[in-house]
Design a protein around this motif. Structure first.
Motif: not given
Length: 319
Positions: A14-43
């Motif tokens: 499900a996570l992998l599917l969401l990552l794929l969906l995010g990449a299709l919906v927004n070009d900035s989703f799979l960027t390093e900055r955004n993924l680190i932001s997801v981790l930081g906001s979830s800590a």
């Protein structure tokens, strides 16, 4: 057994599917900055989910953890800030104030534990009352103001990094890893499952049920206080609403991660994937500019779906 295991691992695709969906919906989703932001906001959420998961495994609830996220760091801030900045004027050293944050979490957890374990009061009602009391104390102590100008050490977990990843993420990952090993290999961890499965049988087997459960409430309070400190560093301030409504997201992450509301079941891996799933969902919805109230509605729907899945995989009715 296979169905229950599949329930925990089902979030990985499900996570992998969401990552794929995010990449299709927004070009900035799979960027390093955004993924680190997801981790930081979830800590911070991860620490509270860990705390709640330990309590749930024993078959109890602790709704007050969201208020601990607010009151514990706020107390530390009030002790270190001067009167001119809405503090108590005690101006404690930053290190001592940080220790007081963890101590506050431990004391509140112990208080809940005593009421639930020693006085045999209903855990749901007790912790709901504590949630309300602590929320009122937070608003009263801060006078509804936002606390700024805290020592740099209050922000360190969120602002300092190791190989580009915030220290709060490393701390949360380490806490989940330690808890997972403890639950799987240590006798205290096995005791939690035994108590959640059948407390009377656990007592007959020689497990000190009351002592273990009291320890779980204390540990949960400390973890929630640490999560509150992470949240403070991420936001850069403490306001009177810190942690408010967080418990709904916490339960959503725990339940979809396979933590049973009936006690005695669940793993830290499942709980962690639940946190990551909600973090990715929130990031996707934010990038899509979905209003926050719809995000809460979606979280509620996720909980309902998770409960139905739990009903199917466990094969028994839920109380």
């Amino acid at each position: 057994m296979l169905l229950r295991r599949a329930r925990e691992l089902a979030l990985v695709p499900a996570l992998l599917l969401l990552l794929l969906l995010g990449a299709l919906v927004n070009d900035s989703f799979l960027t390093e900055r955004n993924l680190i932001s997801v981790l930081g906001s979830s800590a911070a959420l991860a620490m509270v989910v860990l705390a709640e998961s330990l309590v749930l495994i024993t078959g109890k609830f602790d709704l007050s953890l969201e208020s601990v996220v607010g009151i514990a760091p706020a107390l530390g801030a009030l002790l270190v800030l001067p009167v001119a900045q809405a503090g108590f004027g005690t101006e404690w050293p930053a290190a001592l104030a940080l220790l007081s944050i963890l101590a506050t979490g431990a004391v509140l957890g112990a208080f809940n534990g005593v009421l639930v374990v020693k006085f045999k009061l209903n855990a749901f009602i007790v912790t709901l009352a504590m949630l309300i009391v602590l929320r009122g104390l937070l608003v009263g102590a801060t006078e509804g103001k936002t606390l700024f100008g805290l020592p740099e050490s209050f922000y360190t977990l969120a602002t300092s990094t190791f190989i580009g990843i915030p220290m709060s993420v490393w701390v949360a990952a380490g806490a989940f890893g330690a808890a997972g090993l403890m639950l799987k290999y240590h006798r205290w961890g096995r005791a939690l499952y035994a108590i959640g499965g059948n407390p009377e049988a656990a007592r007959a087997a020689g497990i000190r049920v009351e002592r273990v459960m009291l320890g779980v409430f204390v540990a949960a309070g400390v973890l929630a206080a640490l999560g509150g400190l992470m949240q403070t560093g991420y936001v850069g301030a403490i306001n009177a609403n810190q942690g408010q409504n967080m418990i709904f997201t916490v339960f959503a992450a725990a339940v979809i991660g396979g933590i049973s509301l009936d006690g005695g079941k669940g793993t830290m891996f499942g709980a962690l994937t639940g946190v990551l799933l909600l973090g990715v969902v929130q990031n996707l919805l934010t990038l899509a500019q979905v209003p926050s109230f719809w995000i809460q509605a979606i979280y509620g729907g996720i909980i309902l779906v998770a409960l139905m899945i739990a009903r199917v995989t466990t094969g028994r009715a839920q109380d």
